[in-house]
Design an enzyme around this catalytic site. Sequence first.
Site, PDB file in Angstrom:
ATOM      1  N   HIS A  58      -4.781  -8.247 -13.323  1.00 40.15           N
ATOM      2  CA  HIS A  58      -4.325  -8.987 -12.160  1.00 40.15           C
ATOM      3  C   HIS A  58      -2.814  -9.161 -12.178  1.00 40.15           C
ATOM      4  O   HIS A  58      -2.227  -9.456 -13.232  1.00 40.15           O
ATOM      5  CB  HIS A  58      -4.968 -10.376 -12.114  1.00 40.15           C
ATOM      6  CG  HIS A  58      -6.419 -10.364 -11.770  1.00 40.15           C
ATOM      7  ND1 HIS A  58      -7.088 -11.464 -11.278  1.00 40.15           N
ATOM      8  CD2 HIS A  58      -7.341  -9.380 -11.838  1.00 40.15           C
ATOM      9  CE1 HIS A  58      -8.356 -11.158 -11.068  1.00 40.15           C
ATOM     10  NE2 HIS A  58      -8.525  -9.889 -11.404  1.00 40.15           N
ATOM     11  N   LEU A  95       2.009   2.069  -3.413  1.00 37.54           N
ATOM     12  CA  LEU A  95       0.927   2.646  -4.212  1.00 37.54           C
ATOM     13  C   LEU A  95       0.648   4.096  -3.815  1.00 37.54           C
ATOM     14  O   LEU A  95       0.392   4.944  -4.673  1.00 37.54           O
ATOM     15  CB  LEU A  95      -0.339   1.808  -4.057  1.00 37.54           C
ATOM     16  CG  LEU A  95      -0.290   0.406  -4.665  1.00 37.54           C
ATOM     17  CD1 LEU A  95      -1.472  -0.430  -4.175  1.00 37.54           C
ATOM     18  CD2 LEU A  95      -0.287   0.475  -6.195  1.00 37.54           C
ATOM     19  N   GLU A 140      -1.667 -10.678  -4.122  1.00 32.93           N
ATOM     20  CA  GLU A 140      -2.460 -10.597  -5.352  1.00 32.93           C
ATOM     21  C   GLU A 140      -2.947  -9.159  -5.511  1.00 32.93           C
ATOM     22  O   GLU A 140      -3.537  -8.589  -4.590  1.00 32.93           O
ATOM     23  CB  GLU A 140      -3.658 -11.537  -5.309  1.00 32.93           C
ATOM     24  CG  GLU A 140      -4.467 -11.488  -6.605  1.00 32.93           C
ATOM     25  CD  GLU A 140      -5.802 -12.199  -6.504  1.00 32.93           C
ATOM     26  OE1 GLU A 140      -6.102 -13.028  -7.369  1.00 32.93           O
ATOM     27  OE2 GLU A 140      -6.557 -11.907  -5.551  1.00 32.93           O
ATOM     28  N   LYS A 194       0.828  -1.212   0.000  1.00 34.92           N
ATOM     29  CA  LYS A 194       0.000   0.000   0.000  1.00 34.92           C
ATOM     30  C   LYS A 194       0.858   1.256   0.000  1.00 34.92           C
ATOM     31  O   LYS A 194       0.546   2.235  -0.685  1.00 34.92           O
ATOM     32  CB  LYS A 194      -0.918   0.024   1.230  1.00 34.92           C
ATOM     33  CG  LYS A 194      -2.170  -0.824   1.106  1.00 34.92           C
ATOM     34  CD  LYS A 194      -2.914  -0.821   2.434  1.00 34.92           C
ATOM     35  CE  LYS A 194      -3.103   0.590   2.942  1.00 34.92           C
ATOM     36  NZ  LYS A 194      -3.491   0.642   4.358  1.00 34.92           N
TER      37      LYS A 194
END
Length: 237
Positions: free
Chosen positions: A152, A53, A171, A50
């Site tokens: 994905h 990102l 994932e 995270k």
Amino acid sequence: MNIAQNPNSELSHFAVNTPQVFEIPETFRETARQFQEAMMQYSCAIREFKTKLEVLNDELSMRNARNPIEMIKARVKKPKSIVEKLQRRGLPLSIESMESNLDDIAGVRVICSFVDDIYEISRMLERQDDVTIIAIKDYIKAPKENGYRSYHMIVEVPVFFSSSKKNIRVEVQIRTIAMDFWASLDHQLKYKKQLDAQEAAEIGAELKKCADVIAETDCKMLSIRQKIEEKHPTQEE
């Protein structure tokens, strides 16, 4: 026995849905402590990813004067789902088997504004030298038969603990807001046990049509944004 998980930190512009309590199934009761540690490690892997990102989103928002990432959702797979998936595959019910064979225990979903944001985010992740790409499935260019679209990635990220480093798989699903909305309805269809076969088929056909409309709308919205940017390019200060 319940396992409490520390909540992940979150920024005001991100929504994170991560379960806070895990119920250990009977299968894992003898190794409860190891299972608790494994779940903690997957939670930490989500936190590490995270952060990557969030950094990319901040950088791109400065460069493009907009946030390409609208939302980040994260979850650690529930113990019951882990056991059921191992059983379906005929695999041993052990922590070693879980870590070796399941790629989706830690899951992160990235919701973007436009389709090109999806590919830009994915390319940036691929270039990071501490992110190992295990697999990629592009369901945007090659949608599933039911109309499902998403990008994905299975990745490995290093997580540093007090006395060791561990590469943990995550994932990653990257999709637009419209794709995510559609996927939530499709998910509801699959788990509505009261629907008979004919009802499910009819709703599935309607959802497939909606998926095609959504894909066309995503393309049109991207085209409109690009036209606006051509006429009014972002001025860097």
